[in-house]
Design a protein around this motif. Sequence first.
Motif, PDB file in Angstrom:
ATOM      1  N   LYS A 225       0.828  -1.217   0.000  1.00 14.38           N
ATOM      2  CA  LYS A 225       0.000   0.000   0.000  1.00 14.38           C
ATOM      3  C   LYS A 225       0.856   1.259   0.000  1.00 14.38           C
ATOM      4  O   LYS A 225       0.434   2.316  -0.479  1.00 14.38           O
ATOM      5  N   SER A 228       1.677   4.024  -2.926  1.00 12.44           N
ATOM      6  CA  SER A 228       0.940   5.249  -3.288  1.00 12.44           C
ATOM      7  C   SER A 228       1.341   6.452  -2.432  1.00 12.44           C
ATOM      8  O   SER A 228       0.811   7.549  -2.612  1.00 12.44           O
TER       9      SER A 228
ATOM     10  N   ASN B 154       4.394   0.215 -10.894  1.00 12.91           N
ATOM     11  CA  ASN B 154       3.677   1.169 -10.046  1.00 12.91           C
ATOM     12  C   ASN B 154       4.703   2.188  -9.567  1.00 12.91           C
ATOM     13  O   ASN B 154       5.714   1.819  -8.983  1.00 12.91           O
ATOM     14  N   GLY B 156       4.690   5.543  -7.356  1.00 21.03           N
ATOM     15  CA  GLY B 156       3.962   6.495  -6.524  1.00 21.03           C
ATOM     16  C   GLY B 156       2.455   6.359  -6.649  1.00 21.03           C
ATOM     17  O   GLY B 156       1.713   7.340  -6.545  1.00 21.03           O
ATOM     18  N   GLY B 157       2.000   5.132  -6.884  1.00 16.44           N
ATOM     19  CA  GLY B 157       0.566   4.900  -6.982  1.00 16.44           C
ATOM     20  C   GLY B 157       0.071   4.871  -8.416  1.00 16.44           C
ATOM     21  O   GLY B 157      -1.004   4.358  -8.709  1.00 16.44           O
ATOM     22  N   GLU B 158       0.846   5.395  -9.325  1.00 19.98           N
ATOM     23  CA  GLU B 158       0.487   5.430 -10.747  1.00 19.98           C
ATOM     24  C   GLU B 158       0.898   4.106 -11.401  1.00 19.98           C
ATOM     25  O   GLU B 158       2.054   3.694 -11.286  1.00 19.98           O
ATOM     26  N   THR B 159      -0.029   3.479 -12.104  1.00 23.39           N
ATOM     27  CA  THR B 159       0.307   2.209 -12.742  1.00 23.39           C
ATOM     28  C   THR B 159       0.406   2.330 -14.261  1.00 23.39           C
ATOM     29  O   THR B 159       0.793   1.389 -14.938  1.00 23.39           O
ATOM     30  N   VAL B 178       9.090   9.345  -4.220  1.00 22.97           N
ATOM     31  CA  VAL B 178       8.104   8.285  -4.445  1.00 22.97           C
ATOM     32  C   VAL B 178       8.770   6.916  -4.424  1.00 22.97           C
ATOM     33  O   VAL B 178       9.964   6.786  -4.676  1.00 22.97           O
ATOM     34  N   GLY B 180       7.406   2.558  -5.195  1.00 21.28           N
ATOM     35  CA  GLY B 180       6.587   1.875  -6.182  1.00 21.28           C
ATOM     36  C   GLY B 180       6.838   0.384  -6.185  1.00 21.28           C
ATOM     37  O   GLY B 180       7.345  -0.179  -5.201  1.00 21.28           O
TER      38      GLY B 180
END
Lengths: 330, 330, 330, 330
Positions: A225, A228, B154, B156-159, B178, B180
């Motif tokens: 988790k 993000s 992934n 920083g949350g961006e896929t 970030v 990932g």
Amino acid sequence: MNHFGRLFSVNIYGESHGGGVGVVVDGVKPGIKLSEEDFTYDLSRRKSGGLGTTPRIEDDEIIIDSGIFNGYTTGAPISLRFLNKNTRSKDYSNLVKHPRPSHADFTALCKYDGFNDYRGGGHFSGRITLGIVAAGVIAKKMLEGVKFTTKITNLGGETDSSKFQEVLRNTVMEKDSVGGIVSICVDGVKIGLGEPYFDSIESILSHLLFSVGGVKGVEFGTGFKGASMRGSEFNDPIIDENGKTKTNNNGGINGGISNGNPILINAFVKPTPSIGKTQETYNLINGKIEKLDIEGRHDAAIILRAQVVLESMVAIGLADLKLISDAYKK
Amino acid sequence: MNHFGRLFSVNIYGESHGGGVGVVVDGVKPGIKLSEEDFTYDLSRRKSGGLGTTPRIEDDEIIIDSGIFNGYTTGAPISLRFLNKNTRSKDYSNLVKHPRPSHADFTALCKYDGFNDYRGGGHFSGRITLGIVAAGVIAKKMLEGVKFTTKITNLGGETDSSKFQEVLRNTVMEKDSVGGIVSICVDGVKIGLGEPYFDSIESILSHLLFSVGGVKGVEFGTGFKGASMRGSEFNDPIIDENGKTKTNNNGGINGGISNGNPILINAFVKPTPSIGKTQETYNLINGKIEKLDIEGRHDAAIILRAQVVLESMVAIGLADLKLISDAYKK
Amino acid sequence: MNHFGRLFSVNIYGESHGGGVGVVVDGVKPGIKLSEEDFTYDLSRRKSGGLGTTPRIEDDEIIIDSGIFNGYTTGAPISLRFLNKNTRSKDYSNLVKHPRPSHADFTALCKYDGFNDYRGGGHFSGRITLGIVAAGVIAKKMLEGVKFTTKITNLGGETDSSKFQEVLRNTVMEKDSVGGIVSICVDGVKIGLGEPYFDSIESILSHLLFSVGGVKGVEFGTGFKGASMRGSEFNDPIIDENGKTKTNNNGGINGGISNGNPILINAFVKPTPSIGKTQETYNLINGKIEKLDIEGRHDAAIILRAQVVLESMVAIGLADLKLISDAYKK
Amino acid sequence: MNHFGRLFSVNIYGESHGGGVGVVVDGVKPGIKLSEEDFTYDLSRRKSGGLGTTPRIEDDEIIIDSGIFNGYTTGAPISLRFLNKNTRSKDYSNLVKHPRPSHADFTALCKYDGFNDYRGGGHFSGRITLGIVAAGVIAKKMLEGVKFTTKITNLGGETDSSKFQEVLRNTVMEKDSVGGIVSICVDGVKIGLGEPYFDSIESILSHLLFSVGGVKGVEFGTGFKGASMRGSEFNDPIIDENGKTKTNNNGGINGGISNGNPILINAFVKPTPSIGKTQETYNLINGKIEKLDIEGRHDAAIILRAQVVLESMVAIGLADLKLISDAYKK
């Protein structure tokens, strides 16, 4: 192979349908009070019986062969054994022809040239974990002041624990199985356990956790988790002289070393591969894809019984790291 | 500690601001063609330079001290070194007073009684991974027919990978960082690698991956997402005589042993702890919580450079497991 | 500690007067035919019964708990056990007060804080060697074409084997004990076993031999006698393409690696420390030097029974080195 | 292989004619004062120069790459290196054709498929022991209160040390070589070091000693001479509460554990295999036995320089055993 640990070490053996299973625990401090009763509680947590567990019930009586004298550990290796009693003498040769999906049947067949004991999964059976739980009991005795809190936080996708019974009922009814996530919180670990570079706490604990059949994911702190989160959010500011942090996104570990905060671990346990539902598999003899009905007594949610096993693995790893750390104490 | 591997083994050393970093690789087969150039590509993948990476640029020239003769490995240990050249002689003693959040500063201080080299993270610096990448190059040479595909899935949350540059730009602008997920797919691993009970493939690879600073999660196949699946859905039916499976939810591993399908690994790398933004931390000298501004040259997304390091760790683990497996070949 | 071996490994446990003694043997090739009868011959060589051996006679029946299926090794760990039956329930607490000279009584007392099982020597008893002999039987099965010739070449200073019975008779009559030299010749070891730098054949074999109680010297080839030789005399000229040497002063090993000639080993076994004669020892309770009469059933020449134990240790070490060597075979 | 030690560990590498030789020492306590000068004395004891030693003189300047900060050990691995400077660029390919008797030439050729670096013995060269001596210096720093007394007690059969120069003169004149016996007495080792069953002091020390090229015998206490003694004579009666014994035939070790008395070790070092005298050897190319004249610079009595190497090995083993023992201290 079947040995793990640098100082506190465990050596396991046994098969599901052989004479029994056992463990030899070495590197134990002398002078620890230890008797059969000490194992009762954790062994009972591993037992089947409830909804979602196999109807094969073994009494799991522990036999101590060595390493205890006058009620105390001696410093010599402790041999702990369990007899296999409730084994059904049925024909398992079917497994050779029809390797069960997601089981070790096929890989073991190939690796051991067909000589592996395939009855009930043989050395790959969950029954082997009896030795792990027993070793874990001793490990915990070497970890004074350390407290384990272990629970299921996700069962078949459901995270509300009040609905777990419903999940189990449905799963059993559907002749299917579920997995989930076991969460372990370890309180009271002193600052300084873990031996980077290669023997970080995470390395040692994941090594042990991933040796349990069915574990397919291990994470610490926020785990995945955290992908993000920004660094400014993820970082755990220290707020007192003992290293207490405001948040615990790192799960109590920095640089592979315990930082005095609770160690937070999640392990993903895959759905039990043995299911009652009809499946397809390859017939290695005739080369056809065929229907497979797995008979026998199985767990619809092995994760229920896996909790204490995973907790024991964590205890084993920490006991070893604690001894190593103690070697360098002034 | 700083040694890993039963047959193919690596032994690392070095600090960010000391004389240099290095690795001794042992258990290498004799007769492998090897020269400095073989390391260029993977070392370049680890280099800084792009958006989101540190402006500290080292030439990372490899020095081979032993184990190679006439262009071939000899079977003796291979010593590989890198000099530290571009180190800034600034005052790092600040770190002793103000341990940086999420770094090893505080835990190392406690564990090593204040004697650790804290300059630039010392032995905990990412610079140590140069040796890992170098060892990985040799490991790959011992894994004929094995192919690694490694990417960030992934950031920083961006896929969506087409948006990664944007994520980086924003992160750098915000003086933040970030993390990932790095995904590694290993093709061509033969059936039978992995040594249960304790040395399952997952155990060995996770042990190595979790020794890399910043890795906080490791999963195989579906990983944690599989918690929502039923067994009937998760199980991978075998569909041919080579063990090929219809799905690959188990990530190419059953019972801790490779099953011939691609090995699928995800590793979560936490956001780089060093950020430009002002943070809070405890001042160990005066006992107050104070503002902390970390100067120096850092990576906003160390995950970019970590990819090849994680891939190298996987190669190291597989090379060792392959040798062990070969020992039992007929 | 109680575990040895990198691939072929043994893990022993047990005490003289506890539940029994045993060994877990791991890293065994699958597909080796193995049953209880295979152990009979070597176990009988270790048995007491003859002149100079203890009157305590155990049946030494082996119990196989795991790792065998349908008469063949499976590749999983093999658990081998022996029950203690013929133990005398006498008072051994005397040993705590009066540590027996040349025994482990005093050192074990100190090392294990008084918690060690001292009855009959506990974990230091020669009875532990049952597991070694059993493991040795399996090791030999993994060493195809290798032949062991083991004999006593010196008994209490006497080197003429036709006079050994006389030496024993005199020793028993005098209520004393003798030691001597066990010589082991290993034929058929292929060129290339041994893993320098640290795991030379001599290192591995001596490590194992010196773990047997009472062994106080190990030499290869000429051993210490070679101190009087010049290099021109000591050097073994190679005389054919297989590496056969004219002499074998190096005992079949060069640079820590087997050279194809017979491996020649001598081990000095000290006189059995338990003797019937009155001795002096320190009374740890009252601080006086007192007379000590050791009762119980003892071996006047434990070396007689040690022969097969030492041979087994050599087999264990060579089996492990052979597997490692095989890992690197083309 | 090239790594030894459970906690205090050494990892060596290098060749006689490559870039250099070195050692990575891990598991060192933080806070030990250490600088280049600390190595001078022991390195000088290993140097050539005197009668009976090679005319190849290297300055043996030590380079510390890591693990030291502000003059103290940090707890991170210490990399120590030595450059090869005085290597003669002559043709060594002769050795492939004509393996030198009693050297590793032939076994290394076979084991490493002809890829080994044979120049000056390559990884089998005595030059590798520089790293051992350096590691030994650190080991000794971890053994407070322990004192080593090391000497040659037998040189080429001569046991009167006043005649050693004469032995050397004659040997050099004859273009021959001698071996002998190195005797090491270790005072001040506390009671309780040694980890039976397998890691007895004798096992660990012999493992290390036998990894030194040329060592062909190791004995403790009386060693082989004890074969002529009766138990009543060999046994060492305890005479005070600290475990002091009247005699020390067991060499300070009972049951594999130090008993507080001086540890007495003898090691037989074979005559240097390289001699100036013409020898015979097999020509691997033409299949004929031919005359061999070994050129180059060699030691007529390598034992002179081996003394400090063997002492260092003992220190390394004891340092590791001490750490393990400390892990179990209250």
